[in-house]
Design an enzyme around this catalytic site. Structure first.
Site, short mmCIF file in Angstrom:
data_model
loop_
_atom_site.label_atom_id
_atom_site.label_comp_id
_atom_site.label_asym_id
_atom_site.label_seq_id
_atom_site.Cartn_x
_atom_site.Cartn_y
_atom_site.Cartn_z
N SER A 46 2.94 -5.77 11.07
CA SER A 46 2.15 -5.39 9.90
C SER A 46 0.84 -4.81 10.41
CB SER A 46 1.90 -6.60 9.00
OG SER A 46 1.51 -6.13 7.73
N GLU A 47 0.47 -3.64 9.88
CA GLU A 47 -0.61 -2.86 10.51
C GLU A 47 -1.98 -3.53 10.42
OE1 GLU A 47 1.37 -1.80 8.10
OE2 GLU A 47 0.28 -0.75 6.52
N ASN A 48 -2.11 -4.56 9.59
CA ASN A 48 -3.39 -5.25 9.56
C ASN A 48 -3.58 -6.16 10.78
OD1 ASN A 48 -1.31 -6.84 8.32
ND2 ASN A 48 -2.88 -8.30 7.72
N SER A 88 -3.46 -2.27 16.74
CA SER A 88 -2.32 -2.14 15.84
C SER A 88 -1.87 -0.68 15.73
CB SER A 88 -2.70 -2.68 14.46
OG SER A 88 -1.60 -2.61 13.60
#
Lengths: 218, 233
Positions: A46-48, A88
């Site tokens: 997840s890009e966070n 990320s």
């Protein structure tokens, strides 16, 4: 019969292979995690800033400091890791993520995608979508074939502001599995009980139909 | 040990003025510098430019500064979930520069690391690239994006010491480490200010050299935007 959102997710889940790092967008793509084969090893990014996402926490065990990019509380799997936003997107831009699954408002036969803005109506922002589509080589778009007014979203040319150019390679809709190449949508599979004619009718972009088109196995 | 510790949020925010450019860590409401935001409301500084991935919700996070009409411009990647934001943007009161999330992170990191600009494929061929220099490398097109220039960075960490060494927790890390040292003055608030020497140097995420001021934060609400749970069978 046309697929529902879970049906689209089920078909896309079949494209997830053993050893893949996968980024799932918000909406239908999130559902894909529910249908990945249990005998393969996959890690969800997840890009966070998390790799190795697990299911939602049990009631009472949620942690405000552990969320996904949809801001939902999540858990992590053994072997998971946390990292900063630049790291990320190094994973994403550096092509370390094997598969990106995201939603779209429109796709075009040249591989263009629009999913972040409707001028004068909805401007929420692109989030990580522009980085994802510009970098990933293996992108599957999960979407409905037509909008609520029955107009095709599988187009010759996108009408909405673009998220990325010439980047989409595969599209799974409620009606069909399409491959995007040579400026056309190539029909690979039909949703169960959906005819080629129905798909043709719902597709504004160039549709290439070669030989007998099998039904999806879901 | 060079001491970065200040006694409270008031001291930490000394020098913040109208028209400044401020970086704020956080993703949604996760890992936002809650104490610094409340103090910005108290100080009532006006016409600030905020660099932050999101804009909070109506009654929490940067939403509080929006309600108070303190923000002139927002630089963000995603700004849903905030009605007041939408109203100010559509009426033209608020200037908004939407930036792809990876580009936003890298513009912070570039400022931290001393790069004036970098090429990224994100946004090529879209309105984000309009007016920007583009260039081809090995058959692919890229957009030149400049590093951010900011006056203050407000960062939230889990643990820290007076030397400014920081450790983050979970996904509240997000943009926070990338903003450390990316502005003229980096102000860090921590949930737990520990004794110098208590943090294992092997486990420090951000070395104190990137931090100018650090203080013990108080009264963290840590609001959850989307509480999603499953039931035990």
């Amino acid at each position: 019969m046309a697929l529902d959102k879970n049906g689209i997710a089920k078909r896309i889940a079949q494209e997830v292979q053993d050893g893949f790092y996968v980024n799932l967008g918000i909406g239908i793509p999130t559902l894909v995690a529910n249908y990945v084969r249990e005998d393969i090893e996959v890690e969800f990014q997840s890009e966070n800033g998390v790799l190795g996402m697990g299911p939602f926490p049990f009631d009472g065990e949620e942690d405000a400091d552990i969320i996904n990019a949809g801001k939902q509380t999540i858990t992590t799997m053994p072997g998971a890791s946390f990292f900063d936003s630049a790291t990320s997107f190094a994973m994403i831009r550096g092509k370390h993520v094997d598969l990106t699954i995201l939603g779209a408002m429109e796709v075009a036969e040249n591989g263009d995608i629009a999913n972040w803005k409707i001028p004068d109506k909805m401007v929420k922002g692109m989030g990580g979508a522009m980085d994802l589509v510009a970098s990933a080589e293996n992108i599957i778009v999960a979407m409905m074939h037509s909008n609520k007014r029955g107009e095709s979203k599988i187009l010759k040319q996108c009408s909405l502001p673009l998220t990325g150019v010439g980047c989409v390679t595969k599209v799974v809709t409620n009606l069909a599995f399409l491959e995007v190449k040579n400026n056309a949508f190539h029909l690979l599979e039909r949703a169960p009980g959906v005819s080629v004619e129905e798909i043709q009718k719902a597709t504004e972009g160039t549709l290439v139909v070669h030989g007998d088109i099998p039904e999806m196995m879901i | 040990m060079i001491n970065k510790k200040v006694k409270n949020v008031q001291e930490a925010l000394k020098g913040v003025k109208d028209n400044m450019t401020l970086m704020l860590g956080g993703f949604g409401l996760c890992g936002i510098p809650e104490n610094a935001i409340l103090e910005l409301v108290n100080l009532n500084v006006k016409d600030v430019t905020c660099i932050s991935n999101n804009a909070g919700v109506d009654d929490f996070g940067l939403g509080l500064l929006l309600q108070n009409k303190q923000i002139k411009k927002m630089i963000s990647s995603y700004v849903g979930e905030n009605d007041e934001f939408e109203r100010q943007m559509l009426s033209g009161e608020l200037e908004v520069e939407l930036t792809p999330q990876g580009t936003l992170a890298e513009k912070c990191r570039a400022a931290q690391a001393g790069f004036p600009a970098f090429y990224t494929p994100a946004g090529y061929g879209t309105e984000v690239a309009e007016g920007k220099e583009t260039r081809e490398f090995v058959g692919k097109m890229y957009v030149l994006e400049p590093a951010f220039k900011a006056d203050f960075a407000f960062v939230k960490a889990w643990k820290g010491d007076a030397a400014g060494n920081l450790v983050f927790k979970g996904t509240s890390r997000n943009f926070n480490p990338n903003m450390c040292g990316a502005a003229k003055i980096t102000v860090v608030e921590v949930e737990e200010l520990v004794e110098v020497g208590a943090l294992d140097p092997n486990h420090i995420h951000i070395p104190g050299i990137f931090v100018q001021r650090i203080f013990q934060g108080t009264n963290y609400e840590k609001r959850i935007e989307q509480r999603t749970v499953r039931q035990k069978k």
